[in-house]
Write an enzyme that holds these catalytic residues in place. Structure first.
Site, PDB file in Angstrom:
ATOM      1  N   HIS A   1      -2.252  -5.331   1.571  1.00 34.56           N
ATOM      2  CA  HIS A   1      -3.586  -5.913   1.408  1.00 34.56           C
ATOM      3  C   HIS A   1      -3.438  -7.379   1.042  1.00 34.56           C
ATOM      4  CE1 HIS A   1      -7.691  -6.546  -0.057  1.00 34.56           C
ATOM      5  NE2 HIS A   1      -7.129  -7.159  -1.094  1.00 34.56           N
TER       6      HIS A   1
ATOM      7  N   GLU B   1     -10.010  -9.620  -7.696  1.00 32.77           N
ATOM      8  CA  GLU B   1      -9.004  -8.587  -7.410  1.00 32.77           C
ATOM      9  C   GLU B   1      -7.818  -8.666  -8.377  1.00 32.77           C
ATOM     10  OE1 GLU B   1     -10.095  -8.240  -2.648  1.00 32.77           O
ATOM     11  OE2 GLU B   1      -8.078  -8.884  -3.228  1.00 32.77           O
TER      12      GLU B   1
ATOM     13  N   TYR C   1     -12.706  -1.448  -3.430  1.00 33.54           N
ATOM     14  CA  TYR C   1     -13.205  -1.575  -2.047  1.00 33.54           C
ATOM     15  C   TYR C   1     -14.726  -1.452  -1.944  1.00 33.54           C
ATOM     16  CZ  TYR C   1      -8.526  -1.725  -0.022  1.00 33.54           C
ATOM     17  OH  TYR C   1      -7.260  -2.104   0.336  1.00 33.54           O
TER      18      TYR C   1
ATOM     19  N   LYS D   1       0.825  -1.216   0.000  1.00 30.51           N
ATOM     20  CA  LYS D   1       0.000   0.000   0.000  1.00 30.51           C
ATOM     21  C   LYS D   1       0.859   1.267   0.000  1.00 30.51           C
ATOM     22  CE  LYS D   1      -4.012  -2.061   2.261  1.00 30.51           C
ATOM     23  NZ  LYS D   1      -4.991  -1.887   3.351  1.00 30.51           N
TER      24      LYS D   1
ATOM     25  N   ASN E   1      -2.019   0.175   6.852  1.00 29.46           N
ATOM     26  CA  ASN E   1      -1.536  -1.116   7.345  1.00 29.46           C
ATOM     27  C   ASN E   1      -0.645  -1.882   6.353  1.00 29.46           C
ATOM     28  OD1 ASN E   1      -3.586  -1.838   5.645  1.00 29.46           O
ATOM     29  ND2 ASN E   1      -4.639  -3.169   7.073  1.00 29.46           N
TER      30      ASN E   1
HETATM   31  P1  CMP Z   1      -7.394  -4.362   3.657  1.00 25.91           P
HETATM   32  O1  CMP Z   1      -6.859  -5.726   3.952  1.00 25.91           O
HETATM   33  O2  CMP Z   1      -6.869  -3.694   2.454  1.00 25.91           O
HETATM   34  O3  CMP Z   1      -9.006  -4.400   3.560  1.00 25.91           O
HETATM   35  C1  CMP Z   1      -9.846  -3.351   3.952  1.00 25.91           C
HETATM   36  C2  CMP Z   1      -9.091  -2.202   4.520  1.00 25.91           C
HETATM   37  O4  CMP Z   1      -9.849  -1.253   5.230  1.00 25.91           O
HETATM   38  C3  CMP Z   1      -8.086  -2.688   5.549  1.00 25.91           C
HETATM   39  O5  CMP Z   1      -7.070  -3.422   4.922  1.00 25.91           O
HETATM   40  C4  CMP Z   1      -7.665  -1.376   6.200  1.00 25.91           C
HETATM   41  O6  CMP Z   1      -6.691  -0.685   5.437  1.00 25.91           O
HETATM   42  C5  CMP Z   1      -8.962  -0.595   6.139  1.00 25.91           C
HETATM   43  N1  CMP Z   1      -9.605  -0.544   7.457  1.00 25.91           N
HETATM   44  C6  CMP Z   1     -10.134  -1.564   8.149  1.00 25.91           C
HETATM   45  N2  CMP Z   1     -10.628  -1.127   9.326  1.00 25.91           N
HETATM   46  C7  CMP Z   1     -10.409   0.213   9.362  1.00 25.91           C
HETATM   47  C8  CMP Z   1     -10.694   1.221  10.308  1.00 25.91           C
HETATM   48  N3  CMP Z   1     -11.322   0.943  11.446  1.00 25.91           N
HETATM   49  N4  CMP Z   1     -10.334   2.488  10.014  1.00 25.91           N
HETATM   50  C9  CMP Z   1      -9.726   2.766   8.831  1.00 25.91           C
HETATM   51  N5  CMP Z   1      -9.414   1.837   7.893  1.00 25.91           N
HETATM   52  C10 CMP Z   1      -9.758   0.574   8.161  1.00 25.91           C
END
Ligand code: CMP
Length: 141
Positions: free
Chosen positions: A116, A127, A50, A10, A113
């Site tokens: 993904h 995806e 998303y 990311k 984070n």
């Molecule tokens: P990802 O695995 O890409 O799938 C959905 C994404 O939403 C997740 O990783 C995070 O980056 C994001 N996400 C999930 N929970 C939260 C949250 N509480 N606040 C902001 N972003 C979130």
């Protein structure tokens, strides 16, 4: 059980210079990189990717974050790829992620984070198709 998953390094991790280190972890864990590119997602692309989260309160923030800089999507191959890759990256929230996982090492928050990973075989296929055409995927090797 399908052998493929879609991974993304990311924008936070690309910006921090961690792309190479993350790919190294992935390869050392036994995954083969079958397709890879660096892209800056458009808002339309991130909203589509998303779509399943569109009712969540963090959807707008998530879309903006994914468009905030380049990211590196990859199609990975390994037996039981979806589950194996999710084990390698750890929990969505890095504070909950196990020691040694990619998110424990490189993520800074639940939103930013680092990586993904697809959550099912069905989503992995969708995806991969979001980012790669057939000609961009290695057919062997
Ligand atoms: P990802 O695995 O890409 O799938 C959905 C994404 O939403 C997740 O990783 C995070 O980056 C994001 N996400 C999930 N929970 C939260 C949250 N509480 N606040 C902001 N972003 C979130």
């Amino acid at each position: 059980m399908s052998k493929i998953t879609l991974a993304i390094v990311k924008p936070d991790a690309v910006k921090a210079g961690n792309t190479g280190a993350i790919i190294d972890h992935i390869i050392k864990a036994g995954f083969k990189v079958k397709a890879m590119k660096m892209v800056r997602m458009t808002k339309e692309s991130a909203m589509g990717f998303y779509e399943v989260h569109k009712e969540r309160p963090f959807y707008g923030e998530l879309v903006d974050f994914m468009c905030s800089g380049p990211c590196v999507p990859m199609m990975l191959e390994k037996e039981n790829a979806v589950a194996e890759y999710r084990k390698l990256i750890g929990a969505t929230d890095p504070a909950q992620a196990d020691e040694g996982t990619i998110r424990k090492l490189f993520a800074t928050s639940k939103a930013e984070n680092a990586v993904h990973g697809s959550d099912s075989d069905e989503n992995a296929k969708l995806e991969v198709a979001h980012f790669f055409s057939r000609g961009e995927i290695l057919s062997n090797g």
